[in-house]
Scaffold this motif. Structure first.
Motif, PDB file in Angstrom:
ATOM      1  N   ALA A 287       0.823  -1.209   0.000  1.00 33.44           N
ATOM      2  CA  ALA A 287       0.000   0.000   0.000  1.00 33.44           C
ATOM      3  C   ALA A 287       0.860   1.263   0.000  1.00 33.44           C
ATOM      4  CB  ALA A 287      -0.931  -0.006   1.204  1.00 33.44           C
ATOM      5  N   ALA A 288       1.989   1.223   0.678  1.00 33.98           N
ATOM      6  CA  ALA A 288       2.851   2.400   0.785  1.00 33.98           C
ATOM      7  C   ALA A 288       3.445   2.798  -0.558  1.00 33.98           C
ATOM      8  CB  ALA A 288       3.964   2.135   1.798  1.00 33.98           C
ATOM      9  N   ARG A 289       3.593   1.850  -1.453  1.00 34.45           N
ATOM     10  CA  ARG A 289       4.192   2.126  -2.761  1.00 34.45           C
ATOM     11  C   ARG A 289       3.147   2.473  -3.826  1.00 34.45           C
ATOM     12  NH1 ARG A 289       9.495   0.421  -4.307  1.00 34.45           N
ATOM     13  NH2 ARG A 289      10.856   1.358  -2.732  1.00 34.45           N
ATOM     14  N   ARG A 290       1.872   2.289  -3.518  1.00 32.46           N
ATOM     15  CA  ARG A 290       0.848   2.379  -4.548  1.00 32.46           C
ATOM     16  C   ARG A 290       0.758   3.751  -5.192  1.00 32.46           C
ATOM     17  NH1 ARG A 290      -4.125   3.728  -5.977  1.00 32.46           N
ATOM     18  NH2 ARG A 290      -5.317   2.213  -7.236  1.00 32.46           N
ATOM     19  N   GLU A 291       0.732   4.794  -4.395  1.00 30.02           N
ATOM     20  CA  GLU A 291       0.485   6.140  -4.928  1.00 30.02           C
ATOM     21  C   GLU A 291       1.573   6.566  -5.908  1.00 30.02           C
ATOM     22  OE1 GLU A 291      -0.289  10.728  -3.376  1.00 30.02           O
ATOM     23  OE2 GLU A 291      -0.271   9.063  -1.950  1.00 30.02           O
ATOM     24  N   ALA A 292       2.823   6.252  -5.601  1.00 30.76           N
ATOM     25  CA  ALA A 292       3.940   6.681  -6.459  1.00 30.76           C
ATOM     26  C   ALA A 292       4.217   5.703  -7.599  1.00 30.76           C
ATOM     27  CB  ALA A 292       5.199   6.859  -5.612  1.00 30.76           C
ATOM     28  N   ALA A 293       3.526   4.574  -7.619  1.00 35.46           N
ATOM     29  CA  ALA A 293       3.803   3.540  -8.620  1.00 35.46           C
ATOM     30  C   ALA A 293       3.280   3.935  -9.993  1.00 35.46           C
ATOM     31  CB  ALA A 293       3.181   2.218  -8.182  1.00 35.46           C
ATOM     32  N   THR A 294       3.864   3.343 -11.027  1.00 37.52           N
ATOM     33  CA  THR A 294       3.345   3.528 -12.379  1.00 37.52           C
ATOM     34  C   THR A 294       2.006   2.806 -12.501  1.00 37.52           C
ATOM     35  OG1 THR A 294       4.388   1.529 -13.261  1.00 37.52           O
ATOM     36  CG2 THR A 294       5.710   3.571 -13.276  1.00 37.52           C
ATOM     37  N   GLU A 295       1.301   3.098 -13.558  1.00 38.60           N
ATOM     38  CA  GLU A 295      -0.008   2.458 -13.752  1.00 38.60           C
ATOM     39  C   GLU A 295       0.123   0.940 -13.810  1.00 38.60           C
ATOM     40  OE1 GLU A 295      -3.684   2.433 -17.031  1.00 38.60           O
ATOM     41  OE2 GLU A 295      -2.117   3.972 -17.112  1.00 38.60           O
ATOM     42  N   LEU A 296       1.169   0.458 -14.490  1.00 37.20           N
ATOM     43  CA  LEU A 296       1.377  -0.986 -14.602  1.00 37.20           C
ATOM     44  C   LEU A 296       1.611  -1.608 -13.233  1.00 37.20           C
ATOM     45  CD1 LEU A 296       1.922  -3.561 -16.335  1.00 37.20           C
ATOM     46  CD2 LEU A 296       4.340  -2.864 -16.385  1.00 37.20           C
ATOM     47  N   VAL A 297       2.501  -1.027 -12.445  1.00 41.24           N
ATOM     48  CA  VAL A 297       2.820  -1.577 -11.128  1.00 41.24           C
ATOM     49  C   VAL A 297       1.610  -1.463 -10.200  1.00 41.24           C
ATOM     50  CG1 VAL A 297       4.312  -1.367  -9.106  1.00 41.24           C
ATOM     51  CG2 VAL A 297       5.280  -1.104 -11.405  1.00 41.24           C
ATOM     52  N   ARG A 298       0.904  -0.335 -10.273  1.00 47.51           N
ATOM     53  CA  ARG A 298      -0.268  -0.130  -9.405  1.00 47.51           C
ATOM     54  C   ARG A 298      -1.316  -1.214  -9.642  1.00 47.51           C
ATOM     55  NH1 ARG A 298      -1.970   4.713 -11.133  1.00 47.51           N
ATOM     56  NH2 ARG A 298      -0.215   5.672  -9.996  1.00 47.51           N
ATOM     57  N   GLU A 299      -1.492  -1.591 -10.904  1.00 46.23           N
ATOM     58  CA  GLU A 299      -2.481  -2.637 -11.213  1.00 46.23           C
ATOM     59  C   GLU A 299      -2.104  -3.949 -10.556  1.00 46.23           C
ATOM     60  OE1 GLU A 299      -4.175  -5.980 -12.878  1.00 46.23           O
ATOM     61  OE2 GLU A 299      -2.307  -5.415 -13.858  1.00 46.23           O
ATOM     62  N   HIS A 300      -0.822  -4.256 -10.511  1.00 44.98           N
ATOM     63  CA  HIS A 300      -0.372  -5.509  -9.891  1.00 44.98           C
ATOM     64  C   HIS A 300      -0.409  -5.413  -8.365  1.00 44.98           C
ATOM     65  CE1 HIS A 300       0.916  -6.132 -14.011  1.00 44.98           C
ATOM     66  NE2 HIS A 300       1.069  -7.410 -13.736  1.00 44.98           N
ATOM     67  N   ILE A 301      -0.191  -4.225  -7.820  1.00 44.62           N
ATOM     68  CA  ILE A 301      -0.352  -4.024  -6.368  1.00 44.62           C
ATOM     69  C   ILE A 301      -1.808  -4.256  -5.981  1.00 44.62           C
ATOM     70  CG2 ILE A 301      -0.318  -2.324  -4.510  1.00 44.62           C
ATOM     71  CD1 ILE A 301       2.108  -1.027  -5.866  1.00 44.62           C
ATOM     72  N   ASP A 302      -2.714  -3.667  -6.738  1.00 45.90           N
ATOM     73  CA  ASP A 302      -4.146  -3.816  -6.441  1.00 45.90           C
ATOM     74  C   ASP A 302      -4.570  -5.276  -6.519  1.00 45.90           C
ATOM     75  OD1 ASP A 302      -4.307  -1.107  -6.083  1.00 45.90           O
ATOM     76  OD2 ASP A 302      -5.168  -0.682  -8.055  1.00 45.90           O
ATOM     77  N   TRP A 303      -4.058  -5.971  -7.517  1.00 46.07           N
ATOM     78  CA  TRP A 303      -4.369  -7.401  -7.624  1.00 46.07           C
ATOM     79  C   TRP A 303      -3.852  -8.149  -6.406  1.00 46.07           C
ATOM     80  CZ3 TRP A 303      -0.936 -11.487  -7.576  1.00 46.07           C
ATOM     81  CH2 TRP A 303      -1.482 -12.750  -7.840  1.00 46.07           C
ATOM     82  N   ALA A 304      -2.632  -7.851  -5.992  1.00 48.13           N
ATOM     83  CA  ALA A 304      -2.023  -8.548  -4.854  1.00 48.13           C
ATOM     84  C   ALA A 304      -2.866  -8.369  -3.591  1.00 48.13           C
ATOM     85  CB  ALA A 304      -0.610  -8.029  -4.625  1.00 48.13           C
ATOM     86  N   LEU A 305      -3.363  -7.174  -3.376  1.00 46.72           N
ATOM     87  CA  LEU A 305      -4.148  -6.892  -2.169  1.00 46.72           C
ATOM     88  C   LEU A 305      -5.592  -7.373  -2.297  1.00 46.72           C
ATOM     89  CD1 LEU A 305      -2.843  -3.276  -1.461  1.00 46.72           C
ATOM     90  CD2 LEU A 305      -2.316  -5.346  -0.149  1.00 46.72           C
ATOM     91  N   ARG A 306      -6.141  -7.286  -3.484  1.00 41.97           N
ATOM     92  CA  ARG A 306      -7.547  -7.622  -3.692  1.00 41.97           C
ATOM     93  C   ARG A 306      -7.821  -9.115  -3.569  1.00 41.97           C
ATOM     94  NH1 ARG A 306      -7.841  -5.418  -8.241  1.00 41.97           N
ATOM     95  NH2 ARG A 306      -7.746  -7.227  -9.633  1.00 41.97           N
ATOM     96  N   HIS A 307      -6.880  -9.922  -4.013  1.00 41.52           N
ATOM     97  CA  HIS A 307      -7.115 -11.368  -4.074  1.00 41.52           C
ATOM     98  C   HIS A 307      -6.518 -12.118  -2.886  1.00 41.52           C
ATOM     99  CE1 HIS A 307      -8.922 -11.476  -8.094  1.00 41.52           C
ATOM    100  NE2 HIS A 307      -8.104 -10.477  -8.364  1.00 41.52           N
ATOM    101  N   ALA A 308      -6.003 -11.396  -1.918  1.00 36.67           N
ATOM    102  CA  ALA A 308      -5.421 -12.043  -0.742  1.00 36.67           C
ATOM    103  C   ALA A 308      -6.392 -11.971   0.435  1.00 36.67           C
ATOM    104  CB  ALA A 308      -4.113 -11.370  -0.376  1.00 36.67           C
ATOM    105  N   PRO A 309      -6.797 -13.091   0.997  1.00 38.11           N
ATOM    106  CA  PRO A 309      -7.723 -13.058   2.136  1.00 38.11           C
ATOM    107  C   PRO A 309      -7.082 -12.429   3.373  1.00 38.11           C
ATOM    108  CG  PRO A 309      -6.843 -15.270   1.832  1.00 38.11           C
ATOM    109  CD  PRO A 309      -6.377 -14.463   0.658  1.00 38.11           C
ATOM    110  N   ARG A 310      -7.820 -11.559   4.013  1.00 43.43           N
ATOM    111  CA  ARG A 310      -7.301 -10.929   5.242  1.00 43.43           C
ATOM    112  C   ARG A 310      -7.327 -11.930   6.381  1.00 43.43           C
ATOM    113  NH1 ARG A 310      -4.568  -6.437   7.008  1.00 43.43           N
ATOM    114  NH2 ARG A 310      -5.733  -5.123   5.531  1.00 43.43           N
ATOM    115  N   ARG A 311      -6.211 -12.022   7.123  1.00 45.74           N
ATOM    116  CA  ARG A 311      -6.142 -12.962   8.243  1.00 45.74           C
ATOM    117  C   ARG A 311      -6.615 -12.270   9.525  1.00 45.74           C
ATOM    118  NH1 ARG A 311      -2.436 -14.565   4.716  1.00 45.74           N
ATOM    119  NH2 ARG A 311      -2.118 -16.800   4.386  1.00 45.74           N
TER     120      ARG A 311
END
Length: 370
Positions: A346-370
């Motif tokens: 999450a800390a890297r999301r705002e400064a990330a490129t569009e390509l990287v941001r999309e993969h960050i969002d995927w990483a967080l969206r598809h991971a179940p919260r413990r």
């Protein structure tokens, strides 16, 4: 100085032996000589291209059959000198395959192909092939030649197979009975009619370990790889978004993939390099995903200087690690590890490129919260 253009077979054979001696002194493990008639390989190359298995590597289709026609690439070429250079780091422990499998089983570790942990092999082989060609020219006089290391439309595995370096394995890499597949290939196109080396027979038999182990099913049939599914292609050659259905299959592999080689029985004979160039650099000796994720672009450029990883650039590097971190979140982690990864992404999301941001969002969206 010897003029080997005369039809003296003994002199030509003697020259090849000299070449082998010079090559060993330069760190090469094996030398062969191949003919330039690769016409029998053309149908397979065309079929591979027509199936689109080259993915976004447009240069493959652009060069087309030129890859199978050395004399068109370098006019005047009548032979191709092939060279093998082993690349396993000198200090790699016995049982290194088990160590690598363990790394891939650790969710927060970073999987980087063995060949990529040291100096860029393109530079190492090109420089040493050039020295070898210079020695040859000094011996025979004016010589037409050109050196290649994975840097031009060259059918490297085909040439290696025809010149006795090894045989084509079912994973499409060259295999050698006494060296496995953990080596680089290089070529010198020459206008000298050197005696040809004898090819060796294949020894894969009924084994299909490499096919079965491929995480993404990229080896679609024996001797046939769909690059679009290959993790090495996805993490290195592909410059866009990684297909979502393949991301979970990548695990923590962020640069290349060695699975088909780790599982190959012949790699129990893989040889250590004789050169320090391929020793693993400190940041890549025992890398973990979070440490690499926190690199700035300056860190990336500094740590990868002179190495093969630099060529993919910082954006693709971050894209790959974001996928690895997303896959780590799907594994059994402590709550503290889970929180740390989520916060880092999450800390890297705002400064990330569009390509990287999309993969960050995927990483967080598809991971179940413990």
């Amino acid at each position: 100085m010897t003029d080997v253009r005369i039809e003296d077979k003994e002199l030509q054979a003697s020259l090849v032996e000299q070449l082998r001696g010079w090559a060993r002194a330069l760190g090469f493990s094996q030398i062969g000589v191949a003919d330039v008639d690769l016409s029998s390989a053309e149908p397979g190359l065309l079929a591979w291209l027509q199936d689109g298995f080259h993915g976004s590597m447009a240069y493959m289709a652009t060069h087309g059959l030129r890859r199978a026609r050395p004399a068109e690439l370098v006019p005047g070429t009548v032979r191709v000198i092939t060279a093998r250079m082993d690349y396993l780091p000198r200090d790699l422990p016995d049982g290194w395959q088990a160590v690598e499998w363990q790394r891939l089983d650790e969710p927060t570790a970073a999987g980087v192909s063995l060949y990529a942990r040291g100096r860029d092999y393109h530079k190492v082989l090109r420089n040493r092939l050039q020295k070898l060609a210079d020695q040859l020219a000094a011996e025979v006089g004016p010589l037409g030649y050109r050196v290649f290391t994975d840097s031009a439309p060259v059918l490297e595995v085909e040439l290696a197979s025809r010149s006795g370096i090894g045989w084509r394995g079912k994973h499409t890499l060259t295999l050698h009975r006494e060296a496995g597949s953990m080596f680089f290939l290089g070529e010198i196109y020459v206008d000298l009619p050197l005696p040809l080396s004898e090819p060796v027979s294949a020894h894969c038999g009924e084994c299909r370990a490499c096919i079965d182990v491929c995480p993404t099913g990229a080896i679609v049939a024996p001797y046939r790889v769909d690059a679009r599914r290959c993790i090495s292609y996805l993490t290195i050659e592909h410059d866009g978004a990684i297909p979502e259905d393949l991301r979970p299959l990548m695990g923590n592999r962020i640069y290349g993939c060695d699975d088909c080689q780790l599982v190959c029985p012949w790699n129990k004979f893989a040889q250590r390099s004789t050169l320090p160039d391929f020793d693993a650099r400190a940041p890549l000796t025992h890398p973990d995903l979070l440490t690499l994720w926190r690199w700035t672009e300056d860190d990336f450029l500094r740590h990868t200087e002179g190495g093969p990883i630099r060529r993919i650039g910082f954006e693709r590097w971050q894209r790959n690690i974001a996928v690895g971190l997303g896959n780590a979140l799907r594994q059994v982690l402590t709550p503290e590890q889970d929180d740390e990864i989520r916060h880092a992404l999450a800390a890297r999301r705002e400064a990330a490129t569009e390509l990287v941001r999309e993969h960050i969002d995927w990483a967080l969206r598809h991971a179940p919260r413990r």
